[in-house]
Design an enzyme around this catalytic site. Sequence first.
Site, PDB file in Angstrom:
ATOM      1  N   HIS A  83     -12.665   9.778  -9.265  1.00  0.00           N
ATOM      2  CA  HIS A  83     -12.292   8.617  -8.447  1.00  0.00           C
ATOM      3  C   HIS A  83     -13.187   8.588  -7.214  1.00  0.00           C
ATOM      4  CE1 HIS A  83      -9.717   5.443  -6.885  1.00  0.00           C
ATOM      5  NE2 HIS A  83      -9.901   5.997  -5.709  1.00  0.00           N
ATOM      6  N   ASP A 162       2.512   1.043  -6.547  1.00  0.00           N
ATOM      7  CA  ASP A 162       1.282   1.051  -5.740  1.00  0.00           C
ATOM      8  C   ASP A 162       0.755  -0.366  -5.543  1.00  0.00           C
ATOM      9  OD1 ASP A 162      -0.989   2.338  -4.375  1.00  0.00           O
ATOM     10  OD2 ASP A 162      -2.104   1.430  -6.019  1.00  0.00           O
ATOM     11  N   ARG A 169      -0.064  -3.121   2.477  1.00  0.00           N
ATOM     12  CA  ARG A 169      -0.933  -2.361   3.398  1.00  0.00           C
ATOM     13  C   ARG A 169      -2.179  -3.172   3.753  1.00  0.00           C
ATOM     14  NH1 ARG A 169      -2.369   2.562   0.138  1.00  0.00           N
ATOM     15  NH2 ARG A 169      -3.698   3.097   1.901  1.00  0.00           N
ATOM     16  N   SER A 184      -1.390   6.712  -3.127  1.00  0.00           N
ATOM     17  CA  SER A 184      -1.878   5.554  -3.873  1.00  0.00           C
ATOM     18  C   SER A 184      -2.839   6.000  -4.974  1.00  0.00           C
ATOM     19  CB  SER A 184      -2.573   4.594  -2.894  1.00  0.00           C
ATOM     20  OG  SER A 184      -3.292   3.615  -3.579  1.00  0.00           O
ATOM     21  N   LYS A 188      -1.677   6.759  -9.401  1.00  0.00           N
ATOM     22  CA  LYS A 188      -2.342   6.077 -10.525  1.00  0.00           C
ATOM     23  C   LYS A 188      -3.037   7.084 -11.442  1.00  0.00           C
ATOM     24  CE  LYS A 188      -4.293   3.426  -7.462  1.00  0.00           C
ATOM     25  NZ  LYS A 188      -4.949   2.525  -6.585  1.00  0.00           N
TER      26      LYS A 188
HETATM   27  N1  URA Z   1      -8.040   3.387  -3.109  1.00  0.00           N
HETATM   28  C1  URA Z   1      -6.796   3.349  -3.618  1.00  0.00           C
HETATM   29  O1  URA Z   1      -6.586   3.284  -4.820  1.00  0.00           O
HETATM   30  N2  URA Z   1      -5.774   3.387  -2.747  1.00  0.00           N
HETATM   31  C2  URA Z   1      -5.930   3.458  -1.413  1.00  0.00           C
HETATM   32  O2  URA Z   1      -4.953   3.492  -0.704  1.00  0.00           O
HETATM   33  C3  URA Z   1      -7.246   3.480  -0.911  1.00  0.00           C
HETATM   34  C4  URA Z   1      -8.290   3.455  -1.783  1.00  0.00           C
END
Ligand code: URA
Length: 438
Positions: A83, A162, A169, A184, A188
């Site tokens: 990621h 999320d 947010r 977050s 995922k």
């Molecule tokens: N990427 C994400 O998936 N969530 C966040 O809060 C920030 C970056």
Amino acid sequence: MHQLSAYQLIAKKRSSKSINSAEINWLIDGIISKKIPDYQTSAFLMATYLNGMTKKETAQLTEAMMKSGTVLHFDSQEVVDKHSTGGVGDKTSFILAPIAAACGVKVPMVAGRGLGHTGGTVDKIESIPNLKTEMSLENFKKQLMDSGIVLIGPTSEIAPADKIIYGLRDVTATIESIPLITASILSKKLAEGTNALVMDIKIGSGSFMKTRKRAEQLGRSIISVSKHFHRKCCALITDMSQPLGQYVGNSLEMVESINTLKGEGPEDLTHLSLELAAYMVLFAKKAKNIKEARKKCEEALYSGKALEKFKELIKLQSGDASFIDNPELFVVAPLKTEVLSKKSGYIKSFETQEIGLRLVDLKGGRKTKEDKLDLSVGFIFHKKIGDKVKKGESLVTIYHQKNQQGLADEMKEDFVKNLIKISNKKVNKPKLIVNILK
Ligand code: URA
């Protein structure tokens, strides 16, 4: 247990008190079922932004968000993902995933779309005609097990909490909170079933963690919560003070990714993709140590095996694989405007986030979730920080539509005046991989 209320939880967080797992579960249930209104969720998010969370609370929030939708499980330790916190020209997924898959790793990519100055993996790959980025989670699992590589877009089945929280947010100035980002990302990633995670945390003018200190805090938070869930994790802290590679824009980035998979990519993009892939190979136990993992990744890249894996992905997802053999088929905007340097010297810096926003102005990125993209526009950068430049040499080529000539001319001025700085003195090249946290 006494009756819980959103008011009490907001008040606790406002007073820097911890909340327990029952309270966190109740909160996430209330958000999903819409029993808690957006204004109370937003107040809770702001209190968390200001007062933080303990590691235990962050892990419990991650778990509650992960369990808000379907949670996939794979017994295989070979399931490993990467990621990135995002940046400009960041296209490593298209290179490292096929490299890792060619080495026997199974890479379950649930990727995002672009918003703001950073591009999105799903938008970029959709520049290949007919390619499907939606499929059932059953088919997602099957393709992952059979082929070792799969890529889908955001789905409401994975961590739906999320989606709601991120949306709030985004409009309440509460994105840059380490516990909220940790929950977050990991909710995922854990829900998609990954058993190990390689993080690429960007720093510099194009990143959203602006300092090395903040990036490392985020890296340590993600590693610690991953370990809580018995997942291996490491974080590479990498430079985003200039676009990664040379091509920026959806179709253009696919062309550069394919060139890189052919072993003809720019040095920074090739090196970072290989290094991230090597940690994935190590986590999947396909190599004894990082040195051996690097060697395997290089072999996969330079033998053409990774390119074949990428082609397999495109075919499995109904895309037109002839684009891989002939990248000139990608539709690129018809007009080119060159940005010529007004002086000689050395490239000192890029306003990378601003450059990402100029792509949005050309309609290559989104201002709102509903915006339709022009995948064909973008930039090719001819210089990197530290490179020598002569007066009159091209710094950037802007690819744009016929009706955008006025905009391209304005951008040309903006690039030389504000977005690329040139120094009379020699400038050192920035280090690409600044630190590795384990
Ligand atoms: N990427 C994400 O998936 N969530 C966040 O809060 C920030 C970056």
